[in-house]
Design a protein around this motif. Structure first.
Motif, PDB file in Angstrom:
ATOM      1  N   GLU A  81      12.520  -2.603  31.668  1.00 21.17           N
ATOM      2  CA  GLU A  81      13.522  -3.233  32.530  1.00 21.17           C
ATOM      3  C   GLU A  81      12.842  -3.799  33.770  1.00 21.17           C
ATOM      4  OE1 GLU A  81      15.160   0.639  34.942  1.00 21.17           O
ATOM      5  OE2 GLU A  81      15.826   0.374  32.862  1.00 21.17           O
ATOM      6  N   ILE A  82      13.593  -4.567  34.553  1.00 16.54           N
ATOM      7  CA  ILE A  82      13.110  -5.118  35.815  1.00 16.54           C
ATOM      8  C   ILE A  82      13.964  -4.524  36.941  1.00 16.54           C
ATOM      9  CG2 ILE A  82      12.535  -7.172  37.132  1.00 16.54           C
ATOM     10  CD1 ILE A  82      11.059  -7.065  34.517  1.00 16.54           C
ATOM     11  N   GLU A  83      13.306  -3.884  37.881  1.00 11.22           N
ATOM     12  CA  GLU A  83      14.005  -3.306  39.030  1.00 11.22           C
ATOM     13  C   GLU A  83      14.085  -4.356  40.135  1.00 11.22           C
ATOM     14  OE1 GLU A  83      13.388   0.942  40.759  1.00 11.22           O
ATOM     15  OE2 GLU A  83      12.077  -0.388  41.900  1.00 11.22           O
ATOM     16  N   VAL A  84      15.298  -4.714  40.548  1.00  9.76           N
ATOM     17  CA  VAL A  84      15.506  -5.779  41.533  1.00  9.76           C
ATOM     18  C   VAL A  84      16.086  -5.201  42.818  1.00  9.76           C
ATOM     19  CG1 VAL A  84      16.691  -7.950  42.031  1.00  9.76           C
ATOM     20  CG2 VAL A  84      15.870  -7.475  39.716  1.00  9.76           C
ATOM     21  N   MET A  85      15.488  -5.546  43.948  1.00  2.69           N
ATOM     22  CA  MET A  85      15.999  -5.188  45.263  1.00  2.69           C
ATOM     23  C   MET A  85      16.501  -6.458  45.952  1.00  2.69           C
ATOM     24  SD  MET A  85      15.618  -1.923  45.585  1.00  2.69           S
ATOM     25  CE  MET A  85      14.619  -0.493  45.156  1.00  2.69           C
ATOM     26  N   VAL A  86      17.641  -6.362  46.628  1.00  3.64           N
ATOM     27  CA  VAL A  86      18.232  -7.532  47.276  1.00  3.64           C
ATOM     28  C   VAL A  86      18.391  -7.279  48.772  1.00  3.64           C
ATOM     29  CG1 VAL A  86      19.433  -8.218  45.178  1.00  3.64           C
ATOM     30  CG2 VAL A  86      20.591  -6.751  46.835  1.00  3.64           C
ATOM     31  N   THR A  87      18.609  -8.360  49.504  1.00  2.00           N
ATOM     32  CA  THR A  87      18.719  -8.266  50.963  1.00  2.00           C
ATOM     33  C   THR A  87      20.007  -7.580  51.383  1.00  2.00           C
ATOM     34  OG1 THR A  87      17.494 -10.352  51.130  1.00  2.00           O
ATOM     35  CG2 THR A  87      18.633  -9.593  53.105  1.00  2.00           C
ATOM     36  N   HIS A  88      21.105  -7.887  50.699  1.00  2.00           N
ATOM     37  CA  HIS A  88      22.413  -7.335  51.062  1.00  2.00           C
ATOM     38  C   HIS A  88      22.986  -6.578  49.861  1.00  2.00           C
ATOM     39  CE1 HIS A  88      22.267  -9.653  54.752  1.00  2.00           C
ATOM     40  NE2 HIS A  88      22.061 -10.759  54.056  1.00  2.00           N
ATOM     41  N   PRO A  89      22.662  -5.299  49.717  1.00  2.00           N
ATOM     42  CA  PRO A  89      23.132  -4.532  48.555  1.00  2.00           C
ATOM     43  C   PRO A  89      24.653  -4.419  48.466  1.00  2.00           C
ATOM     44  CG  PRO A  89      21.360  -3.384  49.705  1.00  2.00           C
ATOM     45  CD  PRO A  89      21.772  -4.510  50.576  1.00  2.00           C
ATOM     46  N   ASP A 100      27.885 -10.517  44.077  1.00  2.00           N
ATOM     47  CA  ASP A 100      27.708 -11.970  44.168  1.00  2.00           C
ATOM     48  C   ASP A 100      26.358 -12.415  43.606  1.00  2.00           C
ATOM     49  OD1 ASP A 100      30.166 -12.082  45.433  1.00  2.00           O
ATOM     50  OD2 ASP A 100      29.289 -11.909  47.438  1.00  2.00           O
ATOM     51  N   MET A 101      25.459 -11.448  43.370  1.00  2.00           N
ATOM     52  CA  MET A 101      24.113 -11.780  42.889  1.00  2.00           C
ATOM     53  C   MET A 101      24.009 -11.751  41.364  1.00  2.00           C
ATOM     54  SD  MET A 101      22.200 -12.227  45.617  1.00  2.00           S
ATOM     55  CE  MET A 101      20.569 -12.024  44.927  1.00  2.00           C
ATOM     56  N   THR A 102      24.970 -11.210  40.680  1.00  2.00           N
ATOM     57  CA  THR A 102      24.825 -10.992  39.231  1.00  2.00           C
ATOM     58  C   THR A 102      24.678 -12.299  38.461  1.00  2.00           C
ATOM     59  OG1 THR A 102      27.241 -10.872  39.047  1.00  2.00           O
ATOM     60  CG2 THR A 102      26.035  -8.792  39.269  1.00  2.00           C
ATOM     61  N   LEU A 103      25.486 -13.293  38.783  1.00  8.47           N
ATOM     62  CA  LEU A 103      25.421 -14.557  38.052  1.00  8.47           C
ATOM     63  C   LEU A 103      24.087 -15.276  38.271  1.00  8.47           C
ATOM     64  CD1 LEU A 103      26.758 -16.568  36.192  1.00  8.47           C
ATOM     65  CD2 LEU A 103      27.893 -17.597  38.189  1.00  8.47           C
ATOM     66  N   PRO A 104      23.601 -15.418  39.518  1.00  7.10           N
ATOM     67  CA  PRO A 104      22.285 -16.047  39.702  1.00  7.10           C
ATOM     68  C   PRO A 104      21.161 -15.293  39.004  1.00  7.10           C
ATOM     69  CG  PRO A 104      23.469 -16.000  41.779  1.00  7.10           C
ATOM     70  CD  PRO A 104      24.258 -15.182  40.818  1.00  7.10           C
ATOM     71  N   LEU A 105      21.235 -13.974  38.968  1.00  5.84           N
ATOM     72  CA  LEU A 105      20.194 -13.191  38.304  1.00  5.84           C
ATOM     73  C   LEU A 105      20.223 -13.413  36.797  1.00  5.84           C
ATOM     74  CD1 LEU A 105      20.438  -9.836  40.306  1.00  5.84           C
ATOM     75  CD2 LEU A 105      18.670 -11.575  40.487  1.00  5.84           C
ATOM     76  N   LEU A 106      21.420 -13.460  36.226  1.00  3.72           N
ATOM     77  CA  LEU A 106      21.541 -13.712  34.792  1.00  3.72           C
ATOM     78  C   LEU A 106      21.028 -15.106  34.448  1.00  3.72           C
ATOM     79  CD1 LEU A 106      25.016 -12.142  33.954  1.00  3.72           C
ATOM     80  CD2 LEU A 106      22.794 -11.371  33.132  1.00  3.72           C
ATOM     81  N   GLN A 107      21.331 -16.069  35.279  1.00  4.86           N
ATOM     82  CA  GLN A 107      20.858 -17.429  35.041  1.00  4.86           C
ATOM     83  C   GLN A 107      19.335 -17.528  35.132  1.00  4.86           C
ATOM     84  OE1 GLN A 107      23.090 -19.525  38.035  1.00  4.86           O
ATOM     85  NE2 GLN A 107      24.855 -19.888  36.682  1.00  4.86           N
ATOM     86  N   ALA A 108      18.723 -16.648  35.947  1.00  2.75           N
ATOM     87  CA  ALA A 108      17.274 -16.692  36.132  1.00  2.75           C
ATOM     88  C   ALA A 108      16.518 -16.212  34.896  1.00  2.75           C
ATOM     89  CB  ALA A 108      16.873 -15.859  37.345  1.00  2.75           C
ATOM     90  N   VAL A 109      17.113 -15.277  34.131  1.00  2.00           N
ATOM     91  CA  VAL A 109      16.393 -14.706  32.984  1.00  2.00           C
ATOM     92  C   VAL A 109      16.866 -15.266  31.643  1.00  2.00           C
ATOM     93  CG1 VAL A 109      15.855 -12.579  34.206  1.00  2.00           C
ATOM     94  CG2 VAL A 109      17.980 -12.730  32.893  1.00  2.00           C
TER      95      VAL A 109
END
Length: 431
Positions: free
Chosen positions: A240-248, A253-262
């Motif tokens: 898996e890939i462990e992702v850390m974000v600026t505003h947890p 709101d980050m799920t769609l951009p992350l899915l689009q990235a992979v």
């Protein structure tokens, strides 16, 4: 009869009369006793409300901080696919490209490939089930509660590439310290003609950390990424890939951009998905506790009503005289309103003081309670964290003060109106 003239609201003489009534002696009807009972009741109720709000806020913040400080904010993994050998798999062969694409998403601070697995750790006859996190040394250095600001730590985290980093609970259960070598035993080892043989490898403990969470410290072991790939037969893949974000807090709101990235093979699992049910349970418990303690404040405020009713009854002659010499109904109402509301204000101030001091010195208080109980007053294996936290916020104090003063003022109006509407002739008839 000369018509009574209205006076300036809350004039000095109204305060003096109200103060005299509050200091009434026992032989004058026991009003002072009821005043003290009301005062103590309001004080304790407000203090309990502030302490509960502070502990509730502190517990939630500490719980969330330990989650975000030692776990992935978002876990990205692969859906099931058929690999080149014709077998179904969920590993990520192009993990480096995935990590690079995820790191480029705005708001992402780190994307680290992981290899995970559960094994048995052993040292001189002591055994513990642990969860292995295979991670690159540079990525480990960025985990707040493990490498940057752990609650406590021993050893040198910069030597991670030469051994393993383990939680303090694992170290305590195995009885190991920095420099000792532990054995990691996996049932899914090398495949031979006689079946699968367990894989046993020894690693030096180079770093011991405390993340502030009992369940993490008791089970987590970090292993260098390349070592974990070899140990778990992953080849050149990641789990898996462990992702850390600026505003947890805004991770949804980050799920769609992350899915689009992979791409279409990617799946995501956020920290809210993992701990959402517990956080919702905390919210429900918080609301219930606030309602219950609000009822306690209301009950304490009702003591003011009892005291004022007794005061009005005992001071009927005085009310008749005051009305006869020219005081208006509004002036009498204000006098008895001052009597009740002053008790509420003073009790609220004392409650704020006691509650705030309790929240500020909660560590010392809990240490004393723990000493009185002979230890075990706070069990981290049940609570998850090692101490009872409290965070005093101005908004919580304002909420408690508003509730207490609001109830004190409202319940005071009814007996005060009764005193104001008393007929002076009837009040003096039997005197």
């Amino acid at each position: 009869m000369t018509q009574a003239k209205s006076t300036k609201p809350f004039s000095r003489f109204e305060w003096k009369i109200a103060w005299a009534y509050l200091r009434a002696r026992r032989e004058e009807g026991g009003v002072s006793v009821m005043t003290w009972i009301s005062l103590i009741g309001i004080t304790l109720a407000v203090a309990a409300l502030i302490i509960t709000l502070a502990v509730r806020t502190g517990f939630r913040d500490e719980f969330v901080a330990t989650i975000l400080g030692s776990n992935a904010h978002v876990t990205v993994y692969s859906s099931i696919y058929v690999n080149e050998a014709g077998q179904t798999a969920r590993t990520i062969p192009d993990y480096a490209q995935w990590a690079k694409s995820l790191a480029a998403v705005p708001g992402v601070t780190r994307a680290a490939p992981l290899v995970k697995g559960q094994v048995l750790a052993s040292y001189r006859g002591s055994n513990a089930g642990v969860e292995i996190y295979g991670i690159a040394p540079d990525d480990l250095m960025t985990i707040p509660r493990v490498a940057i600001t752990p609650d406590d730590h021993w050893g040198d985290v910069t030597r991670f590439a030469q051994g393993v980093a383990i939680g303090s609970g694992v170290a305590r259960e195995l009885g190991v310290t920095v420099g000792d070598k532990i054995k990691l035993i996996s049932p899914d080892g090398a495949k031979t003609a006689f079946g699968t043989s367990p894989r046993v490898s020894s690693f030096e403990v180079v770093y011991v950390f405390s993340a502030g969470r009992y369940d993490i410290d008791k089970t987590r072991v970090y292993l260098p990424f390349s070592e974990a790939q070899t140990y778990f037969n992953r080849g050149d893949t990641a789990d898996e890939i462990e992702v850390m974000v600026t505003h947890p807090e805004a991770v949804d709101d980050m799920t769609l951009p992350l899915l689009q990235a992979v791409g279409e093979r990617g799946l995501v699992w956020t920290w809210r998905d993992a701990s959402g049910s517990f956080l919702r349970a905390l919210d429900i418990e918080d609301n219930v506790m606030f309602v219950i303690l609000s009822v306690l404040v209301l009950i304490a405020a009702m003591n003011i009503v009892s005291g004022l009713i007794m005061l009005v009854k005992n001071k009927g002659r005085d009310i008749g005289i005051l009305r006869t010499i020219g005081l208006t109904e509004a002036s009498v109402l204000r006098i008895f309103f001052i009597c009740g509301s002053l008790t509420g204000v003073v009790g609220t101030l004392f409650g704020v003081l006691i509650g705030s001091l309790f929240a500020i010195y909660i560590d010392q208080i809990m240490s004393f309670v723990n000493w009185m109980n002979g230890g075990g007053a706070w069990d981290p294996s049940i609570r998850g964290i090692y101490a009872l936290p409290a965070e005093l916020r101005a908004a919580d104090v304002f909420k408690a003060v508003s509730l207490s003063l609001g109830l004190s003022f409202v319940v005071t109006i009814f007996p005060a109106r009764r005193a104001a509407r008393m007929n002076p002739v009837e009040a003096l008839r039997y005197e």
